[in-house]
Design an enzyme around this catalytic site. Structure first.
Site, PDB file in Angstrom:
ATOM      1  N   SER A  68       5.671   5.325   1.624  1.00 55.24           N
ATOM      2  CA  SER A  68       5.444   4.146   0.833  1.00 55.24           C
ATOM      3  C   SER A  68       6.710   3.531   0.228  1.00 55.24           C
ATOM      4  CB  SER A  68       4.316   4.681  -0.111  1.00 55.24           C
ATOM      5  OG  SER A  68       4.241   3.360  -1.329  1.00 55.24           O
TER       6      SER A  68
ATOM      7  N   LEU B 215      -3.708  -5.847  -6.519  1.00 53.01           N
ATOM      8  CA  LEU B 215      -3.958  -7.329  -6.745  1.00 53.01           C
ATOM      9  C   LEU B 215      -4.905  -7.776  -5.872  1.00 53.01           C
ATOM     10  CD1 LEU B 215      -2.949  -9.861  -8.023  1.00 53.01           C
ATOM     11  CD2 LEU B 215      -1.102  -9.884  -6.030  1.00 53.01           C
TER      12      LEU B 215
ATOM     13  N   TYR C 230       2.317  10.394  -8.042  1.00 52.24           N
ATOM     14  CA  TYR C 230       1.978   9.731  -6.869  1.00 52.24           C
ATOM     15  C   TYR C 230       3.023   9.466  -5.775  1.00 52.24           C
ATOM     16  CZ  TYR C 230       0.710   6.847  -2.795  1.00 52.24           C
ATOM     17  OH  TYR C 230       0.773   6.210  -1.704  1.00 52.24           O
TER      18      TYR C 230
ATOM     19  N   LYS D 243       5.022  11.421  -2.235  1.00 47.77           N
ATOM     20  CA  LYS D 243       5.359  10.763  -1.018  1.00 47.77           C
ATOM     21  C   LYS D 243       6.802  11.249  -0.638  1.00 47.77           C
ATOM     22  CE  LYS D 243       2.011   8.665   0.131  1.00 47.77           C
ATOM     23  NZ  LYS D 243       1.196   9.340   1.258  1.00 47.77           N
TER      24      LYS D 243
ATOM     25  N   ASP E 204       5.521  -1.146 -13.219  1.00 51.37           N
ATOM     26  CA  ASP E 204       5.742  -1.995 -11.901  1.00 51.37           C
ATOM     27  C   ASP E 204       7.313  -2.510 -12.026  1.00 51.37           C
ATOM     28  OD1 ASP E 204       3.311  -2.456 -11.241  1.00 51.37           O
ATOM     29  OD2 ASP E 204       2.744  -4.567 -12.327  1.00 51.37           O
TER      30      ASP E 204
ATOM     31  N   ASP F 216     -12.091  18.882   4.662  1.00 52.18           N
ATOM     32  CA  ASP F 216     -11.089  18.560   3.896  1.00 52.18           C
ATOM     33  C   ASP F 216      -9.896  19.319   4.075  1.00 52.18           C
ATOM     34  OD1 ASP F 216      -9.647  18.787   1.344  1.00 52.18           O
ATOM     35  OD2 ASP F 216     -11.399  18.767   0.085  1.00 52.18           O
TER      36      ASP F 216
ATOM     37  N   PHE G 208       0.170  -9.655 -14.397  1.00 58.07           N
ATOM     38  CA  PHE G 208       0.900  -8.902 -15.082  1.00 58.07           C
ATOM     39  C   PHE G 208       2.338  -9.228 -15.274  1.00 58.07           C
ATOM     40  CE2 PHE G 208      -2.247  -5.543 -13.504  1.00 58.07           C
ATOM     41  CZ  PHE G 208      -2.982  -5.591 -14.453  1.00 58.07           C
TER      42      PHE G 208
ATOM     43  N   ASN H  28       3.063  -3.679   0.926  1.00 59.04           N
ATOM     44  CA  ASN H  28       1.695  -3.719   0.346  1.00 59.04           C
ATOM     45  C   ASN H  28       0.680  -4.066   1.356  1.00 59.04           C
ATOM     46  OD1 ASN H  28       3.745  -3.726  -1.900  1.00 59.04           O
ATOM     47  ND2 ASN H  28       1.962  -4.266  -3.157  1.00 59.04           N
TER      48      ASN H  28
HETATM   49  P1  NAD Z   1      -7.723   5.659   1.137  1.00 57.05           P
HETATM   50  O1  NAD Z   1      -7.943   6.249   0.001  1.00 57.05           O
HETATM   51  O2  NAD Z   1      -8.467   4.433   1.727  1.00 57.05           O
HETATM   52  O3  NAD Z   1      -7.625   6.631   2.466  1.00 57.05           O
HETATM   53  C1  NAD Z   1      -7.250   7.819   2.398  1.00 57.05           C
HETATM   54  C2  NAD Z   1      -8.603   8.847   2.867  1.00 57.05           C
HETATM   55  O4  NAD Z   1      -8.028  10.106   2.718  1.00 57.05           O
HETATM   56  C3  NAD Z   1      -9.781   8.539   2.131  1.00 57.05           C
HETATM   57  O5  NAD Z   1     -10.963   8.269   3.227  1.00 57.05           O
HETATM   58  C4  NAD Z   1      -9.909   9.852   1.658  1.00 57.05           C
HETATM   59  O6  NAD Z   1     -11.506  10.150   1.419  1.00 57.05           O
HETATM   60  C5  NAD Z   1      -9.339  11.066   2.335  1.00 57.05           C
HETATM   61  N1  NAD Z   1      -8.902  12.137   1.856  1.00 57.05           N
HETATM   62  C6  NAD Z   1      -7.978  12.310   0.627  1.00 57.05           C
HETATM   63  N2  NAD Z   1      -7.871  13.700   0.470  1.00 57.05           N
HETATM   64  C7  NAD Z   1      -8.500  14.243   1.380  1.00 57.05           C
HETATM   65  C8  NAD Z   1      -8.243  15.521   1.982  1.00 57.05           C
HETATM   66  N3  NAD Z   1      -7.870  16.533   1.012  1.00 57.05           N
HETATM   67  N4  NAD Z   1      -8.890  15.949   2.928  1.00 57.05           N
HETATM   68  C9  NAD Z   1      -9.374  15.016   3.852  1.00 57.05           C
HETATM   69  N5  NAD Z   1      -9.426  13.639   3.329  1.00 57.05           N
HETATM   70  C10 NAD Z   1      -8.966  13.188   2.551  1.00 57.05           C
HETATM   71  O7  NAD Z   1      -6.064   5.071   1.090  1.00 57.05           O
HETATM   72  P2  NAD Z   1      -5.283   4.021   2.145  1.00 57.05           P
HETATM   73  O8  NAD Z   1      -5.130   3.089   1.390  1.00 57.05           O
HETATM   74  O9  NAD Z   1      -6.136   4.045   3.379  1.00 57.05           O
HETATM   75  O10 NAD Z   1      -3.920   4.848   2.210  1.00 57.05           O
HETATM   76  C11 NAD Z   1      -3.818   5.761   3.503  1.00 57.05           C
HETATM   77  C12 NAD Z   1      -2.551   6.597   3.247  1.00 57.05           C
HETATM   78  O11 NAD Z   1      -1.416   5.424   3.137  1.00 57.05           O
HETATM   79  C13 NAD Z   1      -2.320   7.310   2.117  1.00 57.05           C
HETATM   80  O12 NAD Z   1      -1.493   8.528   2.316  1.00 57.05           O
HETATM   81  C14 NAD Z   1      -1.349   6.432   0.885  1.00 57.05           C
HETATM   82  O13 NAD Z   1      -0.875   7.115   0.143  1.00 57.05           O
HETATM   83  C15 NAD Z   1      -0.461   5.614   2.137  1.00 57.05           C
HETATM   84  N6  NAD Z   1      -0.117   4.372   1.471  1.00 57.05           N
HETATM   85  C16 NAD Z   1      -1.157   3.401   1.065  1.00 57.05           C
HETATM   86  C17 NAD Z   1      -0.847   2.359   0.354  1.00 57.05           C
HETATM   87  C18 NAD Z   1      -1.749   1.393   0.115  1.00 57.05           C
HETATM   88  O14 NAD Z   1      -1.414   0.388  -0.867  1.00 57.05           O
HETATM   89  N7  NAD Z   1      -3.004   1.493   0.339  1.00 57.05           N
HETATM   90  C19 NAD Z   1       0.448   2.021   0.521  1.00 57.05           C
HETATM   91  C20 NAD Z   1       1.422   2.882   0.975  1.00 57.05           C
HETATM   92  C21 NAD Z   1       0.987   4.238   1.335  1.00 57.05           C
HETATM   93  C1  WQD Z   2       1.086  -5.887  -6.856  1.00 55.71           C
HETATM   94  C2  WQD Z   2       1.499  -6.930  -7.684  1.00 55.71           C
HETATM   95  C3  WQD Z   2       1.254  -6.307  -9.923  1.00 55.71           C
HETATM   96  C4  WQD Z   2      -3.099  -6.235 -10.219  1.00 55.71           C
HETATM   97  C5  WQD Z   2       1.086  -0.310  -5.396  1.00 55.71           C
HETATM   98  C6  WQD Z   2       1.667   1.252  -5.570  1.00 55.71           C
HETATM   99  C7  WQD Z   2       2.378   1.496  -4.330  1.00 55.71           C
HETATM  100  C8  WQD Z   2       1.577   1.249  -3.211  1.00 55.71           C
HETATM  101  C9  WQD Z   2       0.921  -0.018  -2.968  1.00 55.71           C
HETATM  102  C10 WQD Z   2       0.750   3.117  -2.419  1.00 55.71           C
HETATM  103  C11 WQD Z   2       2.348  -6.316  -8.934  1.00 55.71           C
HETATM  104  C12 WQD Z   2       0.504  -7.412  -9.668  1.00 55.71           C
HETATM  105  C13 WQD Z   2      -1.704  -6.463  -9.658  1.00 55.71           C
HETATM  106  C14 WQD Z   2      -3.666  -7.118 -10.969  1.00 55.71           C
HETATM  107  C15 WQD Z   2      -1.494  -8.186 -11.127  1.00 55.71           C
HETATM  108  N1  WQD Z   2       0.660   2.078  -2.679  1.00 55.71           N
HETATM  109  N2  WQD Z   2      -0.887  -7.295 -10.267  1.00 55.71           N
HETATM  110  N3  WQD Z   2      -2.760  -8.110 -11.585  1.00 55.71           N
HETATM  111  O1  WQD Z   2       1.916  -2.219  -7.708  1.00 55.71           O
HETATM  112  O2  WQD Z   2       3.155  -3.293  -5.698  1.00 55.71           O
HETATM  113  O3  WQD Z   2       2.084  -1.193  -5.329  1.00 55.71           O
HETATM  114  O4  WQD Z   2       0.237  -0.195  -4.331  1.00 55.71           O
HETATM  115  O5  WQD Z   2       1.629   3.778  -1.886  1.00 55.71           O
HETATM  116  O6  WQD Z   2       2.741   2.803  -4.462  1.00 55.71           O
HETATM  117  O7  WQD Z   2       2.289   1.198  -6.631  1.00 55.71           O
HETATM  118  O8  WQD Z   2       0.776  -2.939  -5.715  1.00 55.71           O
HETATM  119  O9  WQD Z   2      -1.440  -4.610  -5.479  1.00 55.71           O
HETATM  120  O10 WQD Z   2      -1.084  -2.843  -7.645  1.00 55.71           O
HETATM  121  O11 WQD Z   2       0.572  -5.122  -7.483  1.00 55.71           O
HETATM  122  O12 WQD Z   2      -0.664  -9.151 -11.756  1.00 55.71           O
HETATM  123  O13 WQD Z   2      -4.744  -6.958 -11.531  1.00 55.71           O
HETATM  124  O14 WQD Z   2       0.316  -7.638  -8.238  1.00 55.71           O
HETATM  125  O15 WQD Z   2       1.892  -6.124 -11.322  1.00 55.71           O
HETATM  126  O16 WQD Z   2       3.339  -7.124  -9.013  1.00 55.71           O
HETATM  127  P1  WQD Z   2       2.050  -2.334  -6.304  1.00 55.71           P
HETATM  128  P2  WQD Z   2      -0.549  -3.783  -6.803  1.00 55.71           P
END
Ligand code: NAD
Ligand code: WQD
Length: 340
Positions: A125, A202, A150, A154, A300, A59, A220, A181
């Site tokens: 993000s 989504l 959240y 960031k 959103d 962790d 949505f 995304n």
């Molecule tokens: P994810 O949840 O699949 O991966 C994150 C990993 O971090 C997980 O395996 C979790 O177990 C681990 N984790 C969390 N807290 C921890 C801790 N304290 N110590 C050790 N491990 C820990 O998420 P992801 O989608 O792969 O996202 C990865 C990164 O990208 C994140 O920082 C997220 O905020 C960022 N991000 C994701 C998205 C997205 O839509 N998936 C978009 C923009 C930014």
């Molecule tokens: C995409 C579009 C929804 C689900 C989120 C976080 C963002 C980033 C990426 C980490 C939107 C629509 C969704 C559903 C729908 N994460 N939707 N029905 O909201 O753009 O971004 O994930 O950093 O911070 O906010 O992604 O995939 O949730 O939605 O209509 O059941 O799909 O309204 O327009 P979003 P999403």
């Protein structure tokens, strides 16, 4: 061989990045507490690469365990994915989000300083932009006040990183990658997104509906100011996104960065509406997605997509996959998970 610490490397984006880094010749150490992931992802990384990629269950909040990790290996760089990422949950449990996302970053940066690890890549993000006034969003588009804890983590993390590297007299450098995304899965279908419970995002909602696990996708809102009324995003293939981290790593290790702290948009520059994505998914896979239009989801934004010219030029990186390839990979992964 350069050794890279990948925190959160068992997660969705981290596991795909571990594959690309390993294929590019780096030694990867995955550190993850498996809070939101499973060991099967690490096994998938090993299977795809044919390498015994190291895994440490730790962790990032556990300073002692992290200290031992930094002593056990000689890292050349850290890519910090570890974070909690559910926007809605962060509104209900803000302290969990601030504690996990900020403290884990501070621990990692402190240990990097103590152990003279010079290079850092951070998962930021597009959420930091909120609803930009002008599109596409460039890296200089002003960040807006975050609408969720959240999103705020960031923004604060970006600031902590910038202040930290600026205080190191050039001994540390960092890149913040602002992901748009991320969707899709590795073409092998051995790793992919593993959402727990009902998906918020989504793409997994579409694939789970197509697989019959969810009855109906709620779209949505169809009253946005967009051509078909549904919201617009920039969907980036997770493998393309993973490769951006390799490009970021090369830039830092080769000392090609122009300032100690740099920010890059990582997207495709291609806008798609929710309805378009559903329609292309249906056409590409031949599977129907049952959907209905419901009200807008609180918080959103209407539309966002990236200007990726800075990453294209400076990182020498460009998203390559077609939307069809990406949607098909997401579907293959869902089928693999469900044994279909
Ligand atoms: P994810 O949840 O699949 O991966 C994150 C990993 O971090 C997980 O395996 C979790 O177990 C681990 N984790 C969390 N807290 C921890 C801790 N304290 N110590 C050790 N491990 C820990 O998420 P992801 O989608 O792969 O996202 C990865 C990164 O990208 C994140 O920082 C997220 O905020 C960022 N991000 C994701 C998205 C997205 O839509 N998936 C978009 C923009 C930014
Ligand atoms: C995409 C579009 C929804 C689900 C989120 C976080 C963002 C980033 C990426 C980490 C939107 C629509 C969704 C559903 C729908 N994460 N939707 N029905 O909201 O753009 O971004 O994930 O950093 O911070 O906010 O992604 O995939 O949730 O939605 O209509 O059941 O799909 O309204 O327009 P979003 P999403």
């Amino acid at each position: 061989m350069k050794c890279i610490l990948v925190t959160g490397g068992a997660g969705y984006i981290g596991s795909h990045t571990a594959v690309e880094l390993t294929n590019a010749g780096y030694d990867v150490v995955i550190a993850d507490n498996l809070y939101n992931s499973e060991i099967s992802a690490v096994e998938g990384v090993r299977k795809i690469t044919g390498k015994e990629v190291a895994f440490e269950q730790v962790d990032c909040l556990d300073k002692n365990a992290m200290e031992k990790l930094f002593k056990k290996y000689q890292f050349s760089a850290v890519i910090h994915f570890a974070a909690l990422k559910a926007v809605g949950e962060s509104v209900e449990k803000p302290l969990d989000y601030y504690r996990n996302n900020l403290e884990s970053l501070i621990n990692v940066l402190s240990l990097m300083k103590e152990n003279r690890v010079p290079n850092f890549v951070f998962s930021s993000s597009a959420t930091v932009y909120g609803q930009p006034e002008e599109l596409p969003a460039t890296e200089t588009t002003p960040r807006q006040k975050a609408t969720s804890p959240y999103g705020n983590t960031k923004q604060i993390c970006e600031d902590i990183i910038e202040d930290t590297v600026n205080a190191t007299n050039g001994t540390m450098s960092a890149l913040a990658l602002r992901y748009f995304n991320p969707i899709g899965a590795h073409p092998s279908a051995l790793i992919g997104e593993l959402p727990k419970g009902i998906p918020n995002n989504l793409m997994p909602y579409i694939t789970q509906t197509a697989a019959g696990i969810r009855k109906c996708l709620s779209i949505f809102g169809n009253d946005y100011d967009t051509p078909d009324g549904t919201a617009i995003r920039d969907y980036i293939d997770v493998t393309d996104l993973a490769k951006a981290h390799v490009a970021a790593m090369v830039r830092l290790i080769d000392k090609q960065n122009k300032t100690p702290y740099e920010v890059f948009n990582i997207g495709t520059g291609r806008p798609f509406s929710v309805l378009e994505l559903v329609e292309i998914f249906e056409k590409t896979t031949g599977v129907k997605v049952n959907y209905r239009i419901t009200g807008r989801r609180t918080g959103d934004i209407e539309k966002i997509w990236a200007d990726t010219s800075l990453a294209n030029r400076e990182l020498g990186w460009k998203a390559e996959k077609s939307i069809e390839e990406t949607l098909l990979s997401a579907w293959m992964w869902e089928k693999h998970l469900r044994g279909l």
